[in-house]
Enzyme design. Structure first.
Site, PDB file in Angstrom:
ATOM      1  N   TYR A 119     -11.139   5.387   2.893  1.00  0.00           N
ATOM      2  CA  TYR A 119     -12.148   5.028   3.884  1.00  0.00           C
ATOM      3  C   TYR A 119     -13.234   6.076   4.069  1.00  0.00           C
ATOM      4  O   TYR A 119     -14.201   5.839   4.793  1.00  0.00           O
ATOM      5  CB  TYR A 119     -11.475   4.582   5.191  1.00  0.00           C
ATOM      6  N   SER A 157       0.848  -1.202   0.000  1.00  0.00           N
ATOM      7  CA  SER A 157       0.000   0.000   0.000  1.00  0.00           C
ATOM      8  C   SER A 157       0.880   1.248   0.000  1.00  0.00           C
ATOM      9  O   SER A 157       0.617   2.222  -0.715  1.00  0.00           O
ATOM     10  CB  SER A 157      -0.902   0.030   1.241  1.00  0.00           C
ATOM     11  N   GLY A 181      -4.718  -0.926  -2.671  1.00  0.00           N
ATOM     12  CA  GLY A 181      -4.039  -0.500  -1.446  1.00  0.00           C
ATOM     13  C   GLY A 181      -5.022  -0.223  -0.319  1.00  0.00           C
ATOM     14  O   GLY A 181      -6.164   0.174  -0.557  1.00  0.00           O
ATOM     15  N   LYS A 182      -4.562  -0.449   0.907  1.00  0.00           N
ATOM     16  CA  LYS A 182      -5.377  -0.117   2.081  1.00  0.00           C
ATOM     17  C   LYS A 182      -4.935   1.276   2.522  1.00  0.00           C
ATOM     18  O   LYS A 182      -4.038   1.434   3.363  1.00  0.00           O
ATOM     19  CB  LYS A 182      -5.153  -1.174   3.173  1.00  0.00           C
ATOM     20  N   ILE A 183      -5.527   2.265   1.892  1.00  0.00           N
ATOM     21  CA  ILE A 183      -5.082   3.650   1.997  1.00  0.00           C
ATOM     22  C   ILE A 183      -6.112   4.471   2.783  1.00  0.00           C
ATOM     23  O   ILE A 183      -7.333   4.344   2.550  1.00  0.00           O
ATOM     24  CB  ILE A 183      -4.843   4.224   0.577  1.00  0.00           C
TER      25      ILE A 183
END
Ligand code: PPE
Length: 311
Positions: free
Chosen positions: A165, A65, A159-161
């Site tokens: 969220y 990420s 990606g866990k960006i």
């Protein structure tokens, strides 16, 4: 996410600091522009002491990420894994949730974070069932969101960006306000993508389906675990696009995530899914998963990172 009981230490850029000292400046780049990456990792209590589930894969995803954001985390994979283990041990936690986060810090103003410092923190705390114990047993009620899942053409969905969220917050808040437990987001092609913080699966005539990564979903580590478990159990698992009405007509639907684990979905848009409760395939996968995370399934022992020496 639920309220948190503070613990003693937070890991901050290589040091253990007091819970109350983990503060950031208001000019932190990530606070303004969402330019951070994070992980959610679970540690389970087993008869051989606490064990972190798929720790290396989570830290690798953190690194991946970060690479998408051209962010260099100044800690190796092994150092990050060691930090997570030490954090759980030092806080005397057994079963818990670990939240590592790396973000662009303070330098100037403007969207370009090139040359900004990168801060990395890790927090660990006790954490129960994300969508409730009752949800794990009998299933949750979901609503198709009016918000679409972020598109791969505008954001880096692999990606866990942090900034991504906002999409999850909008969808989840809408679903809760309408009296549901969770949102299901479609993508811009009107196919099913995922929940606000979970991947999604269907079961129809014994066959298991989940949207492909190209649908814009997060490459979930629990998604990967469930695909592997199901295939080992001789289920056919396909990654294929799912339409909204296919959700309504599936025998079973369930969601997966580190926080959500394997949560059955019993109702979607006020229509019962299958028999309107937890389906047999979902239960079978849950039962295997619970054994794995408790260290009771030899075949998957490699997924567990035990914190204490095993005699
Ligand atoms: N999709 C999204 C959007 C997502 O946030 C998660 C994790 C998943 C799928 C499942 O990924 P994995 O955990 O690797 O199986 N969501 C995290 C919770 C987000 C929150 O803070 O709330 C999690 O499960 O830890």
């Amino acid at each position: 996410m639920a309220d948190i009981e503070p613990t003693k230490y937070i890991w901050a850029n290589g040091k253990m600091i007091d819970w109350n000292d983990a503060k950031v400046h208001v000019l932190t780049h990530c606070l303004h522009y969402g330019t951070g990456v994070f992980e959610g990792i679970r540690c389970y209590d087993t008869s051989m002491g606490p064990a972190i589930l798929r720790l290396k894969e989570h830290m690798q995803r953190l690194k991946t990420s970060a690479a998408i954001l051209k962010m260099e985390i100044p800690f190796s994979l092994d150092e990050l894994c060691a930090a997570a283990r030490e954090l759980v041990l030092r806080n005397g936690l057994k079963s818990c949730y670990i939240r590592p986060i790396s973000f662009f810090g303070v330098k100037g103003i403007g969207v370009n974070p090139t040359g900004y410092p990168v801060d990395t923190y890790m927090v660990a705390f006790g954490f129960g069932a994300y969508l409730g114990e009752e949800g794990l047993r009998n299933g949750i009620r979901c609503k198709t969101s009016s918000w679409h899942r972020i598109s791969p053409s505008s954001l880096a969905t692999m990606g866990k960006i942090c900034g991504h969220y906002v999409n999850s917050a909008l969808a989840h808040t809408e679903a809760k306000a309408a009296g549901y437990d969770e949102a299901i987001l479609l993508n811009d092609h009107h196919f099913v993508a995922e929940g606000s913080g979970e991947n999604i699966f269907t079961v129809s005539q014994g066959k298991i389906r989940t949207p492909p990564l190209s649908a814009g979903v997060l490459p979930g580590i629990t998604r990967d675990s469930v695909i592997r478990i199901a295939r080992d159990e001789a289920f056919e698992v396909v990654e294929a696009n799912i339409s909204r009405s296919e959700l309504y007509t599936s025998d079973e639907v369930f969601m997966t995530g580190t926080a959500a684990e394997i949560t059955p979905v019993r109702e979607i848009d006020n229509r019962p899914v299958g028999n309107g409760g937890r389906g047999p395939v979902t239960k079978r996968l849950q039962d295997i998963f619970w054994k794995i995370v408790k260290g009771e399934n030899q075949a998957y022992m490699g997924w567990l990172d035990f914190l204490e020496e095993r005699g």
